[in-house]
Structure formats: C-alpha cells, structure tokens
Scaffold this motif. Structure first.
Motif: not given
Length: 221
Positions: A190-216
């Motif tokens: 589904q398309p979003p009801l409003l224009e939605s954009r994601l902007t690049r961040q200066a720091d990397l976020d590896p999503i630490a909550e998934l650190s125990s998951q195996p590499a894909q």
C-alpha cells in the motif's frame, strides 16, 4: 724461580676465573637492557603482541573474524554447493553508488490503514551485500518498536529503486529521490497516505535488537 705465597695465590685466582669465563656461553654478560629508544623502535616496527585496530562492524550476523583460507581451500571445487551459494557479507557487484556502502536512513511513515493507526518512525539500514534491517516505532508510544530483517533487491536504476523482502513477502518498495534520500513508494503493498521519506544518517544503526539473528544469505540482484 721462587714465588711468594701472595703472588702464587693471585695467579691461582686468575687461572680459576679464566676457566669459569670459558664455560659461559658467548654474550653471557651482554644482556640487552630496555631503554626508551629501544622500546619506541620496538613498538614502531611492531611485534607479535601488536594488533591492528578493529574495523567498524555493521553487526549483521556473527562479529567473529574468520581466518582467510589458504592453499587448496582458498577456492571451492567447481560445481560444489559452496561455489554456487552466495556468501553472506560479500558486497554485490556493479551496484549504484547509493547502494555501494552501508548506510542508515531515518524518517516518519504515515499510517497505511486509513488514518486508523499512528505514524511510525522507521530506521532502515542497508548493507551492500543485500541485507537490510529495520526498526519501526510508533510516534505516540502506543506499542513497542517492531524490528524486521531480510534481503533487498534492485528493481530499477533511473531512478534507483529497491524492494525490501522478508522471506517470500515483499515488505516495502523505495526509490532514491536524491543520493541521500529514500522515498517510500509502498509498504506491505500500500502507498502511504502522505509523502514519506527516509534521510541518510551520519551514524550507522545496526539495529542491535537483531544482533542475535544469523546473517541473511541474499542472492545477487
């Protein structure tokens, strides 16, 4: 020739000391001593205890550095499963510049259910080997953050478009409206009801909550 007792004793001591000296290994008395200069040279030249600083790790899968194969183990036999299967952590070839290195994007995505749900803050990290990880957090705090991971696939180059897939399900479709900006085209079909954009961040976020998951293991796109 008559020698006095004192002179005779002195000669005996000299002979005894000479015999002891001959039993010592060469360089016995030449023990090197540490100094500021020698220590500085030793550190500059490196030794077995010196370790190179660890490189930045994204956090996808295991962090353990495996030794590089050598000899006959360096290249798997042709036709083997190891030769055919893509290795997780290996960057894909001929990628657009926007996907050639690991990046984290952040933005707010409007509700997809006719305004019956809160908007969410999405943190998305894309790795050049085809892996992605995301964290979606409702802006009103009504529920805990949800995390997802999977593989991304290149679907267009002008503009650059990708689809995020988790298992057999397509999670989202995005395109680069600028080199550092991702526009959300669809989420769960589904398309979003409003224009939605994601902007690049200066720091990397590896999503630490998934650190125990195996590499894909993501196939080349």
């Amino acid at each position: 020739m008559f020698l006095s007792p004192i002179r005779l004793l002195s000669l005996s001591l000299l002979v005894l000391l000479g015999a002891c000296a001959q039993q010592r290994a060469p360089g016995y008395y030449d023990t090197p001593r540490d100094s500021t200069v020698s220590d500085a040279l030793h550190r500059a030249q490196g030794d077995s205890a010196t370790q190179a600083p660890s490189q930045l790790q994204l956090g996808f899968g295991s962090q353990e550095q495996k030794p590089k194969p050598t000899g006959s183990q360096a290249v798997p036999p042709a036709g083997s499963d190891a030769a055919a299967a893509p290795a997780a952590g290996t960057a894909r070839q001929n990628l657009p510049q926007t996907l050639a290195d690991t990046r984290t994007y952040l933005g707010t995505i409007a509700c997809m259910d006719g305004g019956q749900c809160p908007s969410s803050r999405m943190t998305l990290t894309l790795a050049p080997d085809g892996q992605w990880r995301a964290r979606n957090t409702p802006v009103d705090g009504s529920s805990p953050a949800r995390t997802t991971l999977g593989c991304w696939f290149l679907t267009g180059v002008d503009p650059v478009r990708i689809v995020l897939q988790s298992g057999d399900q397509a999670r989202a479709s995005l395109e680069f409206s600028a080199s550092n900006v991702l526009r959300v085209v669809r989420v769960n079909g589904q398309p979003p009801l409003l224009e939605s954009r994601l902007t690049r961040q200066a720091d990397l976020d590896p999503i630490a909550e998934l650190s125990s998951q195996p590499a894909q293991h993501c196939d080349a796109s």
